[in-house]
Design a protein around this motif. Sequence first.
Motif, PDB file in Angstrom:
ATOM      1  N   ALA A   1       0.034   0.472   8.579  1.00  0.00           N
ATOM      2  CA  ALA A   1      -1.057  -0.484   8.749  1.00  0.00           C
ATOM      3  C   ALA A   1      -0.563  -1.733   9.472  1.00  0.00           C
ATOM      4  O   ALA A   1      -1.297  -2.332  10.250  1.00  0.00           O
ATOM      5  N   GLU A   2       0.704  -2.100   9.209  1.00  0.00           N
ATOM      6  CA  GLU A   2       1.307  -3.250   9.901  1.00  0.00           C
ATOM      7  C   GLU A   2       1.110  -3.113  11.409  1.00  0.00           C
ATOM      8  O   GLU A   2       0.781  -4.063  12.097  1.00  0.00           O
ATOM      9  N   ASN A   3       1.389  -1.865  11.850  1.00  0.00           N
ATOM     10  CA  ASN A   3       1.410  -1.660  13.291  1.00  0.00           C
ATOM     11  C   ASN A   3       0.159  -0.967  13.795  1.00  0.00           C
ATOM     12  O   ASN A   3       0.138  -0.421  14.879  1.00  0.00           O
TER      13      ASN A   3
ATOM     14  N   ILE B   1      -4.498  -3.921   2.632  1.00  0.00           N
ATOM     15  CA  ILE B   1      -3.164  -3.412   2.317  1.00  0.00           C
ATOM     16  C   ILE B   1      -2.222  -3.688   3.472  1.00  0.00           C
ATOM     17  O   ILE B   1      -2.661  -3.966   4.607  1.00  0.00           O
ATOM     18  N   ALA B   2      -0.947  -3.620   3.186  1.00  0.00           N
ATOM     19  CA  ALA B   2       0.082  -3.629   4.227  1.00  0.00           C
ATOM     20  C   ALA B   2       1.047  -2.505   3.894  1.00  0.00           C
ATOM     21  O   ALA B   2       1.226  -2.166   2.721  1.00  0.00           O
ATOM     22  N   GLU B   3       1.601  -1.907   4.946  1.00  0.00           N
ATOM     23  CA  GLU B   3       2.501  -0.771   4.701  1.00  0.00           C
ATOM     24  C   GLU B   3       3.840  -1.007   5.366  1.00  0.00           C
ATOM     25  O   GLU B   3       3.910  -1.533   6.476  1.00  0.00           O
ATOM     26  N   GLU B   4       4.865  -0.601   4.681  1.00  0.00           N
ATOM     27  CA  GLU B   4       6.204  -0.684   5.260  1.00  0.00           C
ATOM     28  C   GLU B   4       7.136   0.264   4.515  1.00  0.00           C
ATOM     29  O   GLU B   4       7.142   0.276   3.285  1.00  0.00           O
TER      30      GLU B   4
ATOM     31  N   VAL C   1       3.390  -0.520  -4.212  1.00  0.00           N
ATOM     32  CA  VAL C   1       3.577   0.791  -4.836  1.00  0.00           C
ATOM     33  C   VAL C   1       4.103   1.767  -3.800  1.00  0.00           C
ATOM     34  O   VAL C   1       3.882   1.582  -2.605  1.00  0.00           O
ATOM     35  N   PRO C   2       4.824   2.819  -4.244  1.00  0.00           N
ATOM     36  CA  PRO C   2       5.254   3.837  -3.273  1.00  0.00           C
ATOM     37  C   PRO C   2       4.027   4.509  -2.662  1.00  0.00           C
ATOM     38  O   PRO C   2       3.042   4.757  -3.356  1.00  0.00           O
ATOM     39  N   ARG C   3       4.126   4.810  -1.396  1.00  0.00           N
ATOM     40  CA  ARG C   3       3.009   5.394  -0.663  1.00  0.00           C
ATOM     41  C   ARG C   3       2.548   6.706  -1.297  1.00  0.00           C
ATOM     42  O   ARG C   3       1.353   6.993  -1.377  1.00  0.00           O
TER      43      ARG C   3
END
Lengths: 166, 339, 325, 659
Positions: free
Chosen positions: C2-4, C132-135, C150-152
């Motif tokens: 989602a970040e990118n 949300i943000a993801e990394e 949380v873990p994806r």
Amino acid sequence: MSLAQNRPKTEAATAGMEAAAQDRAWEPLIVAFCCNWCSYAGGDLAGTSRMQYPSNIKVIRVPCSSRMNPLFILRAFQRGADGVLVAGCHPGDCHYSTGNYLVRRRLSAFKRLIEFAGLEPERFEVRWISSSEGDKFSEVMREMTAAIKALGPNGKLRDGRWRKIT
Amino acid sequence: MIKSIKKEHLAHLWERLASNGPLYLPVKEGPALLFKPWREGAAVDLETVSSTVSPKEVFLPRDEVYMQFSRAGQKLELHPAVQEPAGRLIAFGLRSCDLRAVELLDMVFCRKEPVDEPYAARRENTTLVALACGEPDPFCFCTAFGVDPVNAPGADVQAWWNRDDLVLEAETARGEALFTLAGELLAERNAVDRPERPATTDFSLPLEGLPKRLKERFDDPAWGRLYRSCIGCGACTYVCPTCHCFDVQDFGHHARGQRFRCWDSCMYKEFTVMAGGHNPRLTRKERVRQRFLHKLQYFPENYGVYACVGCGRCLRSCPVNLDVVQAIRALGGETVEQR
Amino acid sequence: MAENNVDYSAKIRGVVAQDLLSGRIDLLLGWEKGHYWWQSRPLFARDQADLERLAWDSFCAVNLSRYLVDELKENKKVGVLLKGCDARALNRLVQDNMVPRERVIAYGLPCPGMLNYAALLEAAAGRKPDGIAEENGQVTVRGGGVELTVPRDRVLLDKCRHCLYPNPVHCDQLLLTPVGERQAPERFSAVQERESLSSDARFAYWEKQLERCLRCYACRQACPYCSCRECFVEQEQPRWLSKASQPSENFMFHLIRAYHGAGRCIDCGECQRACPVGIPLQELNRKLIKDINELYGHYEAGLDPGQEPPLLTYRPDDPAAFSEK
Amino acid sequence: MPRVGVFICWCGTNIAGTVDIETVVETARNFPGVVHTADYRYLCSEIGQDLIKEAIKNEKLEQVVVGTCSPRMHESTFRKAVAEAGLNPFLLEVANLREHCSWVHQDKTEATAKAIALLRAAAAKAVLNAPLIAPRLDVEKRALVIGGGIAGIQAALDIAEAGYPVDVVEREPSIGGRMAQLEKTFPTLDCAACILTPKMVEAAQHPQINLLTYSEVEEVKGFVGQFDVKIRQKARAIDATKCTGCGVCYEKCPTKTESEFEMGLAKRKAIYVPFPQAVPNVPVIDRDNCLYFRKGRCRICEKECPPQAVYFEQQDQILERRYGAIVVATGFDQLNPVEYGEYAYGQHPDVLTSLEFERFFNAAGPTGGKVVRLSDGKPPRNVVFIQCVGSRDKARGMNYCSKICCMFTAKQAILLKEKVPEARSYVFYIDVRTAGKGYEEFQRRAAEQYGVAYLRGQVGKVFPDGDRLTVKGVDSLSGKTIEIQADMVVLAAASVARGDAAQVGRVIGINSDQYHFFNEAHPKLKPVETHTAGIFIAGACQAPKDIPDSVAQASAAAVKAVGLLAKEKLQGEACTARVDQSGCSGCLYCEAVCPYGAISAVQIEEHFRGEKLTRIVAEVNAALCQGCGSCTVACRSGSINLQGYTNAQILAEVDAICL
């Protein structure tokens, strides 16, 4: 209109079971689909040889076991069959060469699926019976009837409405 | 008359209310919240704002028998469906949007002749208990259609939460009868203020003059864009509190059987197929247009009110997120969306 | 991811824009954002302005392949964005002669798995998440001024949990870098758990699950193997089953729906995702996949359109699930 | 609701003794659609049939249901009766009240209840019956015989004599088959060549017979009366029209290789005829061994050939032809006993199979007709014959008896004694089986007049011992171990199906048993028919058999083929599959499961939003369809249905039985 229609459906599902159990002298109903060339003829031979088997078995003639749509099987259970048998030629002997090879795959998958849904394995069987196996025909019919009798009436997959209209 | 009951005593109340006939209330079934008759051990959920499927099936069951038939030789005989004595029903925990929807169904089934008897009988025998909404769901937009989340006209009892107390106010004689049935389980209460009206999602829908604009835009190419994502299932119609179409089918065998009606959906391609095979709503485009126009144009034209109550169920349940908000935005504004 | 988001979406947009604007394709099937941040819905893009809305994020769960069946009636050539499961879905449709493959440009999008809003809500622990943000395989849920990570894997859609083939097969063009091998997922664990029950317990389980079926047929409509022009469900001659909400009818529908996918189901889980009342439909499909693999050799539908589906063929020495004596 | 008539047969007391006819008739009166009921003592009698015919006319019946014996018995009788009364014959349904009811149940109440259920099902099916018309098919008046051995030759001659043209396809360069390899035949000791060669010549010269040697069947499509066959005529590299059969080419050819005809015991040239009496007497160039084909040089045969018949550039030809009937006579192989290591076959030159040994007696054979040991060229003193090598061998999954070994062993022992009077023969056997005219006498002659020692027992092992062979066995009569110092060991290796029989069967469209012998349609009553109408089998491709049996079966197959060819038109199957194109989505799963290739794709045009669209749907060739219905199950949408056994009909039967 009836409020009973609004009854939770799980009750309706067991209604078939209760209804069947209420029959004072319950006798199982077993629908046997037999291929014309082998198993139906095997049934004829059982007849000619006067090999007795229970009258619970009612045979429907199909040209080949590969004509057996699984929907026919579910329909029989839905409408009150306590057991269903599909009988065809032995693999390799199919009148149409390959029909029963396909049936073996189709109905193996289907048998496991309906068992997964909760049907007892004994309630749906597939057997290879040749036209010369009158003895096997009557034996299979006797065995299946005994197995279903031991299990009792089938309420699973059965439609509670059927008994009401019949 | 106002009474209340502690949250932890509700199970007793359910048992009591269910003793006199089916008590429908929101029950958690797997991930879904459904209006179902209460049974020992049912996971009643009065917190979640809207049920997955609307409570319309209390009055409009998914299927019900009309009549029976039998045939001997060349003779066909018709018999009435087996009647069972009508009993009392309680529907507990409907939200304001659901109550508005019941009103709309009444308009269709029992306000005008011919009255739909099975529906009317159920409606007549049902005590409706409305429950005010606390925090709305993100899908809720009922206020756009003038629904008050904490006040449901038409309910026999209006209920709301006051901390851990469920407060109930009887609005009708039927509501008072429910209090009598509940007896000592409900405690007398002084007047308690109803909760404040919460804000629901604001989609800024151009509802003013919408039916007229839609009527003009029947052939607008925008319909040809809107429908495309529809996969043609009936989820929206079945979760919807105001959809009420049904089909008539037979069950049985040619010697004997019954004729029943069951839910149907205008989203199915078979819905309008005629005996000769012709289908006036040939593609999903015509069906999608029909559904939204029915809610937003035809119903207002016939009954003077939108057949959408802003419950948001279609926004939640559509597998491809094609919903009534989308339709209003695409075709209902001052100008039509060009893409 | 989602970040990118923007970057990936822009990258995809760049490639497909060339094909769309040059006329190589008449239509592009992609995704755009819905009303909410957790909804990405199908996009039918015909020009640059449409493409501006194209979005590729962790909510693009809808399988776009099925739209090809109808869209190819009106368009000569259609481009479609395909995740791993969607690509197998396309193969399914091609194998069933529902989609002429030569009129499709398939753009593959290796997929890390799509996220489940309900699971995110749960992860937000009572707060209303607003994004949300993801990394690095972690998802951070923002809401109410708090951020929870949380873990994806914990917030994936059910259908993505046991995905074996996240990288699209047989695509014309792969738009992003393939994702790494997924750790061996226990695809059949739910099936095995059910198998360990008694017949009666299994029946009770399914009766409870299927009881809430609305017969809305979302499972069927979302399914790439349910491509029939006419479904047995609606047929009048004969009337196989009615729309009555009866347990036996629900069983019949779901058992046959699953059975019609025997040897054909690509295990994408769209049926289960589409179900508005959350019936674990994939379990029925996986039961068939498991059994057929056990009995007749390993087969993954949709991987190789040239391989004959197992119920259309046989070996004389096949085993059976019944006595052959 | 169509007007239905129900007729119950008493079958004397066969049905009426166990089933209460009156109750059944009473109940049937109220079945949906029923307007007429009747019962009669023997419904299949002329009076009984008239009862049905009159009712059809008087009561304007549209559907007829009979409760009688098995439909497999009298369905056709009643169909005919119904047709004579003007109804379509398929508007008849039979409830099996005898074989499936009265004969297998004793309790009258039970049997009556079941009879009602069966009858109700038949009536429920009947109201959905539709008139069907069996397609009438043309018959191509030409037969194909596959295999040019004695069975194939006989079948071809018989068909040709009946006046029909026959093509004989033989994969080897000459017809003659296994019989051509034999020296003498039992039990008469006729010279095999003396009786076979005239037949070969007769076949070659018969105006109605066309020999396609060095050819193979590649594809069989179509159906009875109209088989479309592709035959590959392999290139001999000889222009047969020029070749005079002088033999100069193979005299001059410098390359030698093993002769197949001589079982590898002798050499032949790269250009060769398999044996001197070959028909046609036209050589073949074996491209795997020919120097020119391998290395591009030599061409001696071309140079030496007087009529310039060598034609290296010749290509395989594909002949496509339609036949009305096919006789399959592809023969058998002898088991290669190399895997039976205990007999030392392949480990010692003097351990032979019986077919190899047979060639020793032939004047043109590898030894010029002398029986000598291959190891040292000396005549053998002690010869051990081992029976049942690979036959009646349960442990190795070869359960059957090869039928001919007992007799050919007796024959070879006799021939041996005549060639090498001082030789002694020992035969190890399980049983001696001599069923056949003159066979027992023949075998007794071997034992009694020729002094052949028959030892009942099995050989445990054969080991090479210096220049001799030690045979160790057990005499099962005395229980003693026997050891014989043998000069030669002859193995009666099993007769087995051709190595590629299963593959050939698939191409032709007939099935085979577990040993890959082709299956007859019925083991007793249809011994030369197969399950595929119009294809017949003869000779050892069906099971091991001797020459007289092969010839008899060949003539039988020929008669069946001739009977078919003599028909003006053939009646096809009426209960065939049919596609509802509106529902068909064109996945063609039906095509994949059809055993007859009766289903194919067609393109249809449809209008959609004013535009023409084309799409693929399935189509059934009713002439090819045999009505198994497998396609109907592969079709998820039920768009392909089987007439006479439709989905609606079977469901109606299920419902009726469950009522």
